[in-house]
Design an enzyme around this catalytic site. Structure first.
Site, mmCIF file in Angstrom:
data_model
loop_
_atom_site.group_PDB
_atom_site.id
_atom_site.type_symbol
_atom_site.label_atom_id
_atom_site.label_comp_id
_atom_site.label_asym_id
_atom_site.label_seq_id
_atom_site.Cartn_x
_atom_site.Cartn_y
_atom_site.Cartn_z
ATOM 1 C CG ASP A 282 41.173 42.689 42.336
ATOM 2 O OD1 ASP A 282 41.209 41.455 42.191
ATOM 3 O OD2 ASP A 282 41.812 43.287 43.222
ATOM 4 N N GLY B 290 39.803 42.762 47.114
ATOM 5 C CA GLY B 290 39.120 42.760 45.829
ATOM 6 C C GLY B 290 37.939 43.715 45.875
HETATM 7 ZN ZN LIG Z 1 45.495 41.693 44.027
#
Ligand SMILES: [Zn+2]
Length: 375
Positions: A266, A302
């Protein structure tokens, strides 16, 4: 032809000491346990050869973002240096025109082999679980927009994350499934029942489990339990030590098994950069001590992780080092490949792509091969 020998090679779930891999062009043509069948071209007597990493959820890295057409190649190149040989590039929630432009740029990059496909993370998400996404652009899935986005992708959209409690999501799940797109449940406030309904309609992935969804409550178990208990579901985990307590990550891995857990970064553009100010789509993000947060809030935005670091993290779980090594290989390659339906990647096996990573005894990356070329 290239013959690679190593002190350890993880071949198709088997840990071989020693082991070898032979490539020709961009493919693996043979591999095995024991001494190599001839003098090796590359020899890593203290090294560990594992499959190239597959990151199914990543927004950027090295200062570059997948939302910017001019930065796609640089972001992929950054993560390739950290062992990611197969990338599903993620787009964040955006206004309709911005979303379509982002899809077109990544569709072109997919056709050119820079990334392996597109993950749409939004815009059909829950405003109350928006994380670092722009809540003002979140909307219900409208059949016409879904069709427009699919057309812009031209078959390159491989996964979509949506919140199944949104009106219209049942129809959207069917539409995406019919188009061969993997449906993931995430950024959601769905109940347990709404989540099981989405799974019954064909959703098969949980997006960064535990993050951007209600925590497991014993009277209202919500998406976490619904996703964990379904054997057909793959759950993404951001195993960076920030998004999940290591004990929570370990519990999920033990509950679901490495065959159902995909390690994801991510990562945003800030990965690989010094602390500072960044953007995720339209949302301003500050990175401090390597942790990205939405500016002025405690919301994590993130990560700054790379797959080689996550490999080390997950390989440290569990009491048995060999089982942990095999589990780390599974969660960074075979599981995401299977979850996305990617063929010919995710294992060291004859006929598969010559994508591999060489680690040292401390599991630090020393070399990467992608499609038969050392990078
Ligand atoms: Zn997400």
């Amino acid at each position: 032809m290239a013959l690679i020998a190593a002190g350890t090679a993880v071949l198709d779930r088997q840990i071989c000491r020693p082991g070898w891999v032979q490539t020709a062009g961009d493919q693996i043509v043979a591999c095995g346990a024991g001494a190599p069948p001839g003098p090796p071209d590359s020899d890593f007597p203290d090294g560990i050869v594992v499959p190239g990493f597959i990151d199914m959820h990543v927004h950027g890295g090295g200062g570059a973002s997948y939302t910017d057409a001019d930065q796609i190649a640089a972001a992929a190149q950054f993560h390739l240096r950290h062992g990611t040989t197969t990338t599903l590039a993620s787009l964040v929630t955006a206004a309709p025109d911005t979303l379509l432009a982002g899809v077109r740029a990544l569709a072109d990059a997919t056709r050119r082999g820079i990334v392996a496909g597109i993950h749409l993370e939004g815009p059909w998400l829950s405003q109350s679980r928006c994380g670092a996404h722009d809540a003002a652009q979140m909307r219900d899935p409208d059949p016409a927009e879904v069709d427009d986005v699919l057309a812009a992708g031209g078959g390159t959209i491989r996964m979509v994350t949506l919140a199944p409690e949104r009106p219209g999501s049942d129809d959207a799940i069917r539409r995406f499934r019919d188009a061969g797109v993997v449906v993931a449940v995430g950024h959601t406030d769905a109940t347990y029942e709404q989540t099981t309904q989405a799974l019954a309609l064909g959703a098969t992935v949980g997006t960064h489990l535990c993050n951007a969804m209600p925590p497991l409550d014993h009277r209202a178990p919500g998406p976490v339990l619904a996703l964990l208990q379904d054997p057909a579901v793959t759950v993404e985990l951001i195993v960076d030590g920030v998004h999940l307590h290591p004990a929570a990550a370990g519990a999920v891995i033990r509950a679901a098994g490495p065959e159902r857990v995909a390690a994801i970064t991510d990562a945003i553009a800030a990965a690989g950069c010094a602390d500072g100010a960044f953007q995720l789509g339209t949302v301003p993000v500050d990175v401090s001590s390597g942790v990205a947060r939405v500016r002025g809030t405690s919301t994590i935005a993130g990560s700054t992780a790379t797959m080689d670091r996550l490999f080390r993290e997950v390989a440290a779980f569990g009491p048995d080092p060999d089982a942990s090594l095999a589990g780390a290989v599974q969660m960074t390659s075979a599981t995401p490949a299977r979850a996305l339906g990617f063929e010919g990647v995710g294992a060291l096996r004859p006929g598969y792509a010559a994508n591999l990573v060489v680690l040292d005894g401390d599991l630090r990356l020393t070399a990467v091969m992608a499609r038969g070329d050392w990078r």
